[in-house]
Write a protein that holds these residues in place. Sequence first.
Motif, PDB file in Angstrom:
ATOM      1  N   LYS A   6       0.811  -1.212   0.000  1.00 49.28           N
ATOM      2  CA  LYS A   6       0.000   0.000   0.000  1.00 49.28           C
ATOM      3  C   LYS A   6       0.854   1.276   0.000  1.00 49.28           C
ATOM      4  O   LYS A   6       1.691   1.486   0.870  1.00 49.28           O
ATOM      5  N   GLY A   7       0.629   2.115  -0.998  1.00 46.70           N
ATOM      6  CA  GLY A   7       1.308   3.396  -1.104  1.00 46.70           C
ATOM      7  C   GLY A   7       2.678   3.362  -1.767  1.00 46.70           C
ATOM      8  O   GLY A   7       3.257   4.400  -2.043  1.00 46.70           O
ATOM      9  N   TRP A   8       3.235   2.192  -2.038  1.00 45.97           N
ATOM     10  CA  TRP A   8       4.566   2.068  -2.634  1.00 45.97           C
ATOM     11  C   TRP A   8       4.465   2.017  -4.146  1.00 45.97           C
ATOM     12  O   TRP A   8       3.511   1.486  -4.710  1.00 45.97           O
ATOM     13  N   TYR A   9       5.485   2.551  -4.824  1.00 42.35           N
ATOM     14  CA  TYR A   9       5.523   2.544  -6.285  1.00 42.35           C
ATOM     15  C   TYR A   9       6.972   2.505  -6.768  1.00 42.35           C
ATOM     16  O   TYR A   9       7.909   2.773  -6.019  1.00 42.35           O
ATOM     17  N   ILE A  10       7.142   2.175  -8.052  1.00 38.87           N
ATOM     18  CA  ILE A  10       8.434   2.270  -8.729  1.00 38.87           C
ATOM     19  C   ILE A  10       8.254   3.275  -9.857  1.00 38.87           C
ATOM     20  O   ILE A  10       7.210   3.292 -10.524  1.00 38.87           O
ATOM     21  N   GLN A  11       9.250   4.141 -10.043  1.00 38.90           N
ATOM     22  CA  GLN A  11       9.144   5.191 -11.054  1.00 38.90           C
ATOM     23  C   GLN A  11      10.433   5.293 -11.864  1.00 38.90           C
ATOM     24  O   GLN A  11      11.338   6.035 -11.514  1.00 38.90           O
ATOM     25  N   PRO A  12      10.520   4.556 -12.968  1.00 39.00           N
ATOM     26  CA  PRO A  12      11.653   4.758 -13.876  1.00 39.00           C
ATOM     27  C   PRO A  12      11.390   5.979 -14.768  1.00 39.00           C
ATOM     28  O   PRO A  12      10.246   6.306 -15.064  1.00 39.00           O
ATOM     29  N   GLU A  13      12.477   6.638 -15.173  1.00 41.44           N
ATOM     30  CA  GLU A  13      12.389   7.801 -16.053  1.00 41.44           C
ATOM     31  C   GLU A  13      13.486   7.695 -17.111  1.00 41.44           C
ATOM     32  O   GLU A  13      14.513   7.067 -16.880  1.00 41.44           O
ATOM     33  N   MET A  14      13.267   8.329 -18.258  1.00 40.16           N
ATOM     34  CA  MET A  14      14.292   8.453 -19.290  1.00 40.16           C
ATOM     35  C   MET A  14      14.317   9.925 -19.685  1.00 40.16           C
ATOM     36  O   MET A  14      13.326  10.462 -20.179  1.00 40.16           O
ATOM     37  N   LEU A  15      15.467  10.592 -19.429  1.00 42.47           N
ATOM     38  CA  LEU A  15      15.560  12.037 -19.593  1.00 42.47           C
ATOM     39  C   LEU A  15      16.788  12.424 -20.414  1.00 42.47           C
ATOM     40  O   LEU A  15      17.903  11.981 -20.132  1.00 42.47           O
ATOM     41  N   TYR A  16      16.567  13.252 -21.410  1.00 40.29           N
ATOM     42  CA  TYR A  16      17.637  13.845 -22.202  1.00 40.29           C
ATOM     43  C   TYR A  16      17.897  15.229 -21.620  1.00 40.29           C
ATOM     44  O   TYR A  16      16.942  15.974 -21.351  1.00 40.29           O
ATOM     45  N   GLY A  17      19.157  15.593 -21.400  1.00 36.32           N
ATOM     46  CA  GLY A  17      19.425  16.888 -20.800  1.00 36.32           C
ATOM     47  C   GLY A  17      20.690  17.531 -21.301  1.00 36.32           C
ATOM     48  O   GLY A  17      21.564  16.883 -21.887  1.00 36.32           O
ATOM     49  N   ARG A  18      20.768  18.835 -21.059  1.00 35.00           N
ATOM     50  CA  ARG A  18      21.962  19.599 -21.402  1.00 35.00           C
ATOM     51  C   ARG A  18      22.257  20.556 -20.259  1.00 35.00           C
ATOM     52  O   ARG A  18      21.358  21.199 -19.729  1.00 35.00           O
ATOM     53  N   LEU A  19      23.535  20.638 -19.890  1.00 36.48           N
ATOM     54  CA  LEU A  19      24.005  21.557 -18.848  1.00 36.48           C
ATOM     55  C   LEU A  19      25.021  22.515 -19.453  1.00 36.48           C
ATOM     56  O   LEU A  19      25.938  22.088 -20.158  1.00 36.48           O
ATOM     57  N   ASN A  20      24.876  23.790 -19.166  1.00 38.75           N
ATOM     58  CA  ASN A  20      25.799  24.814 -19.654  1.00 38.75           C
ATOM     59  C   ASN A  20      26.437  25.506 -18.469  1.00 38.75           C
ATOM     60  O   ASN A  20      25.794  25.692 -17.436  1.00 38.75           O
ATOM     61  N   SER A  21      27.696  25.905 -18.620  1.00 34.39           N
ATOM     62  CA  SER A  21      28.359  26.643 -17.559  1.00 34.39           C
ATOM     63  C   SER A  21      29.434  27.540 -18.145  1.00 34.39           C
ATOM     64  O   SER A  21      29.867  27.363 -19.287  1.00 34.39           O
ATOM     65  N   MET A  22      29.872  28.500 -17.351  1.00 37.72           N
ATOM     66  CA  MET A  22      30.935  29.422 -17.742  1.00 37.72           C
ATOM     67  C   MET A  22      31.911  29.532 -16.581  1.00 37.72           C
ATOM     68  O   MET A  22      31.505  29.618 -15.429  1.00 37.72           O
ATOM     69  N   PHE A  23      33.206  29.508 -16.902  1.00 38.61           N
ATOM     70  CA  PHE A  23      34.250  29.614 -15.898  1.00 38.61           C
ATOM     71  C   PHE A  23      35.167  30.759 -16.247  1.00 38.61           C
ATOM     72  O   PHE A  23      35.499  30.959 -17.406  1.00 38.61           O
ATOM     73  N   PHE A  24      35.581  31.479 -15.214  1.00 33.02           N
ATOM     74  CA  PHE A  24      36.534  32.558 -15.394  1.00 33.02           C
ATOM     75  C   PHE A  24      37.848  32.125 -14.777  1.00 33.02           C
ATOM     76  O   PHE A  24      37.894  31.751 -13.620  1.00 33.02           O
ATOM     77  N   VAL A  25      38.902  32.146 -15.575  1.00 38.79           N
ATOM     78  CA  VAL A  25      40.237  31.792 -15.127  1.00 38.79           C
ATOM     79  C   VAL A  25      41.111  32.997 -15.449  1.00 38.79           C
ATOM     80  O   VAL A  25      41.495  33.191 -16.594  1.00 38.79           O
ATOM     81  N   ASP A  26      41.354  33.816 -14.427  1.00 35.29           N
ATOM     82  CA  ASP A  26      42.071  35.072 -14.600  1.00 35.29           C
ATOM     83  C   ASP A  26      41.350  35.901 -15.661  1.00 35.29           C
ATOM     84  O   ASP A  26      40.226  36.304 -15.441  1.00 35.29           O
TER      85      ASP A  26
END
Length: 186
Positions: free
Chosen positions: A54-74
């Motif tokens: 009671k109340g328990w479930y399984i939840q698989p997911e399939m997700l495509y993603g993109r992460l962007n970032s910027m770094f400053f080095v001096d």
Amino acid sequence: VTHTGLAQIEFGPRVAAVSSEIHLDGHFLIPVDNRGRQTGFQVGFYLREKLPLKGWYIQPEMLYGRLNSMFFVDVFTFDTRLTRLDAPILIGKKLGPVRLNAGPLFRYVIKGEARDQARFFDITESLETFRVWWQVGIGTDIKGFAIDLKYGKGRTAFGSQSSLSALTINSKRDDWVIAVGYRLIK
């Protein structure tokens, strides 16, 4: 599949905003000491199946993603972009209107890119492209929408074998995800 079986399954699309910690270690002509957050998105599908308890479930997911970032080095600026597939398999418990879940997240990095003002680097070959993480979350369901806040923990290091060989990037110490799904099938 009987009608009763269909009543035990939910399926639908999911979109998410992602914020991930990234930390640069190493040297690239000058000392690097920078901490930052990557921001990005995920799109995909989720499936939620009720378990016999009671109340328990399984939840698989399939997700495509993109992460962007910027770094400053001096005086230099580096932009990075990671494209990945995430497949969490979460076990959860529904407690009234709240859902709690946890489980492994299987992550495959499809492509990694970095560039500065003058050059473009494909860093895919230097990535640890497959990793297993852990994810926990809390969520609720409102009028067909599944709303979740998730925290993921893991580690990926790259850079030691790439054309950025003097720059080591330790990425993914944590992920924060705010996701919304819409139930198409119930």
